[in-house]
Design an enzyme around this catalytic site. Structure first.
Site, short mmCIF file in Angstrom:
data_model
loop_
_atom_site.label_atom_id
_atom_site.label_comp_id
_atom_site.label_asym_id
_atom_site.label_seq_id
_atom_site.Cartn_x
_atom_site.Cartn_y
_atom_site.Cartn_z
N ASP A 1 0.84 -1.19 0.00
CA ASP A 1 0.00 0.00 0.00
C ASP A 1 0.88 1.24 0.00
O ASP A 1 1.82 1.34 0.80
CB ASP A 1 -0.91 -0.01 1.23
CG ASP A 1 -2.09 0.93 1.06
OD1 ASP A 1 -2.50 1.17 -0.09
OD2 ASP A 1 -2.62 1.41 2.07
N GLU B 1 -9.10 4.11 -2.53
CA GLU B 1 -7.86 3.94 -3.28
C GLU B 1 -8.14 3.26 -4.62
O GLU B 1 -9.20 2.67 -4.84
CB GLU B 1 -6.87 3.05 -2.51
CG GLU B 1 -6.61 3.50 -1.08
CD GLU B 1 -5.41 2.80 -0.45
OE1 GLU B 1 -4.63 2.15 -1.18
OE2 GLU B 1 -5.26 2.90 0.78
N ARG C 1 -8.35 3.37 13.08
CA ARG C 1 -7.41 4.46 13.39
C ARG C 1 -6.88 4.40 14.81
O ARG C 1 -5.75 4.83 15.08
CB ARG C 1 -8.09 5.81 13.17
CG ARG C 1 -8.60 6.03 11.78
CD ARG C 1 -7.49 6.02 10.75
NE ARG C 1 -8.01 6.26 9.40
CZ ARG C 1 -7.28 6.13 8.30
NH1 ARG C 1 -6.01 5.74 8.37
NH2 ARG C 1 -7.82 6.35 7.12
N GLN D 1 -4.27 1.63 14.89
CA GLN D 1 -3.12 2.10 14.12
C GLN D 1 -2.28 3.14 14.88
O GLN D 1 -1.04 3.06 14.89
CB GLN D 1 -3.65 2.72 12.82
CG GLN D 1 -2.59 3.21 11.85
CD GLN D 1 -3.22 3.93 10.64
OE1 GLN D 1 -4.43 3.95 10.48
NE2 GLN D 1 -2.38 4.50 9.80
N LYS E 1 -4.69 -2.24 9.91
CA LYS E 1 -5.02 -2.38 8.49
C LYS E 1 -5.27 -3.83 8.08
O LYS E 1 -5.99 -4.07 7.09
CB LYS E 1 -3.82 -1.89 7.65
CG LYS E 1 -3.42 -0.46 7.90
CD LYS E 1 -4.34 0.50 7.18
CE LYS E 1 -3.75 1.90 7.15
NZ LYS E 1 -4.50 2.77 6.24
N THR F 1 -9.12 -5.80 3.44
CA THR F 1 -8.96 -4.86 2.34
C THR F 1 -9.89 -5.35 1.24
O THR F 1 -9.80 -6.50 0.82
CB THR F 1 -7.51 -4.89 1.81
OG1 THR F 1 -6.61 -4.65 2.89
CG2 THR F 1 -7.30 -3.84 0.72
#
Lengths: 402, 402
Positions: A119, A194, A230, A233, A246, A250
């Protein structure tokens, strides 16, 4: 100019005109085995049936695109040309009609068996926004950022196809005021809008791949939602980068849009100053003019412009291999969150709500800082295609389960 | 106590007594296809031949351990028991003898098709040393370090088997005094002495794996050299962690030592204070008393003690999945550099030479800060085994090419 048209009906607003022809893996109703297909309008054409009885047909009668991708760019071009002919001339209409399935009647699978997943972090606006939030008072953009496309490896085993339910992750978090970390379900579950790039043809270990060889190795693009916790993370990420914040999931779209369909979408990246080192300088631009749309529970909350990404996907590929790391068929890399300069062009909730300070109000009157259980997030994207048509990516969608 | 012995001759100093029985993938001389074998003394037993004609035999007649591993812990125990019987009773001596090959006459392959590769950072001494060097004046150990096993994903596509030549990586570096980054071959090529753990049985996405289920999922251990380009790493690693400084190559030993062979090596980890969150608390200890040896061009330069690692491999596994990330057959995770408290117990050159300040002097009178072209690095390790025997790991070796 008359646009090339298929005799298969394609609704005017379809993502999948004959100029697109994205690849996916599907199982037809009343069938048991997955196979490779190409989307046209509201249908998918079973390519394994078109090439039945040939070695190519065997490579198309599998549960991922990998065996087809491994065949390389000459074969990708051949198949695209042949499928275009089948769908635009009526020479073999009976064969095609016998192998068309309505997309809404098939089951779509993860299109690629993902090898390595990387990523990146290629939007200057996104990197600046996150820098301001995570390192207040410090330099928002770190010194390396304009010299190389910053990236890291993610977990390929948890890449899932659009529609897969996303379970809210548990983990450790610790606010600056907490005396010790606490364990629990993430309270800052976010998305990242993304674009992902799928490597088709691998490379040898020890041999960097030149930036201008991009289209000889990378097959196509998908939409990618890099779900992010978040709070997990923020506590874990120093000094070795994001991990559990993460790695729980995905999501990618079911259709891989070939680079060949994106020729008309190619644009120069923004001016890169300071000038990058020579291995990152592309002769032909590989920025891409994709208009992304982010929906939260059916309300559009953002429209990130991919054309503004600082680093191109060709530069990301060149950087990944400059140390001699090999590419493999099935490697997937994400662009990093795409955020534009305007407040309604940000590709994550942490930016849209400025880490929760400015909640979003949805059409039903409810507000959001981060995702709640039951929330659905859908990304879509459009690009200019050949003949002035619109190329669509389908969608990547996911619903959060508590 | 009389130690169990094989009728196959096992030299007294062998890494591979019958109490070990590590698994590898090999191609015999005059054969063309790889298959799974078990090492005994100076030989390897072709397991695909032992189970020829059965479904298990088909899973053993392949180029990786993955199909065997996928069968799960009950079958791992069955095969180990049966191989032990074949090698210690003479009931089927003719069958075994017909399928023994001298290790020095076969070609050894990467034993596992690596799914996801994660690297941890579990030695307090290593993390402290690197913190002092990379963040001088700051806190050496970051606040999260004693609350969770810090880790990150690495590149699985560049994991190679022992003996594979390592090409010196190129990349960007920038010293604090340099006005801009320069491009070139790394001038700080380093090693990291680690132990790797191979996942055999996968887990479902969304379902954390309990720390005490370690041996139901993890099959065994290898030696791992996490080659590192310190100059590339130092410039690139903020804020998302190491990328090209690590991704060019990771070497592992050819033999996977099953956890079943390491029962006598189990020890408690060092006292963990503050007490970890409940998901990280193991009922039975999975620290491992492995004595590692690092050789540079045949000179021993370090003897890192794995028993001192702060986090156990079971804790690493539990942490990896606590957010719902799934395990897959073939997942590999490294412990992180193993360094002990003494100066001659450090597992990397950056620590042994304190980032080049204190060069090593080799027996030939030459000195080293980091690796030069032509240098070879070999890791070996020993553990206490059943019956008081010594369990060895073979070696992981690699030579640097410019």
């Amino acid at each position: 100019m008359t646009a090339l048209q298929s005799w298969v009906p394609v609704p005017a607003d379809s993502d999948f005109p004959v100029q697109n022809l994205p690849y996916g893996v599907f199982t037809p109703a009343r069938a048991h085995s997955p196979r490779v297909g190409v989307a046209i309008g509201e249908h998918v054409l079973d390519l394994s049936a078109i090439w039945a009885g040939t070695p190519l047909g065997a490579d198309l009668a599998t549960g991922s695109l990998n065996r087809f991708l491994r065949r390389g760019p000459v074969e990708w071009a051949y198949v695209r040309e042949r499928v275009t002919a089948l769908l635009t001339t009526e020479d073999e209409r009976a064969l095609v009609e016998a192998n068309l399935h309505r997309i809404d009647e098939v089951r779509l699978h993860l299109p690629v068996e993902v090898a390595d997943y990387v990523d990146f972090y290629a939007s200057e606006e996104h990197a600046t926004n996150l820098g301001e939030m995570f390192r207040p008072g410090g330099e928002a953009l770190l010194p390396n950022w304009k010299h190389l496309p910053v990236g890291y490896h993610g977990r390929s085993g948890t890449v899932v196809v659009s529609g897969t339910e996303i379970r809210r992750p548990g983990g450790q978090r610790k606010g600056p005021q907490d005396p010790a970390p606490v364990f629990g379900a993430s309270v800052k579950l976010d998305i990242e809008a993304e674009v992902g790039f799928v490597v088709g043809a691998g490379s040898a270990m020890g041999e960097p791949v030149a930036v201008d060889d991009f289209a000889r190795h990378v097959f196509g693009a998908v939409l990618l939602n890099d779900w992010s916790a978040r709070d997990i993370q923020a506590w874990e990420y120093v000094p070795l980068g994001p991990f559990l914040g993460k790695s729980f999931a995905t999501s990618i779209s079911a259709w891989v849009v070939p680079l060949a369909a994106l020729e008309a979408a190619r644009v120069a990246t923004p001016v890169q100053q300071p000038e990058p080192l020579p291995y990152l300088v592309e002769k032909e631009p590989w920025g891409l003019d994709l208009a992304i749309e982010v929906r939260l529970n059916d309300a559009v909350v953002s429209r990130p412009p991919f054309a503004g990404m600082y680093w191109s996907p060709a530069q990301m590929m060149a950087h990944t291999t400059v140390n001699g790391a090999s590419l493999r068929t099935g490697d997937l890399y994400g662009s990093g969150t795409c955020s534009g300069p305007a407040a309604d062009q940000r590709g994550s909730l942490i930016e849209l709500t400025w880490n929760g300070r400015d909640p979003l109000t949805l059409p039903d009157g409810s507000t959001r800082t981060f995702l709640e259980d039951g929330d659905s997030v859908t990304l879509r994207a459009s690009a200019p295609g050949a003949d002035g048509v619109r190329i669509g990516f389908g969608e990547v969608t996911g619903t959060v389960r508590g």
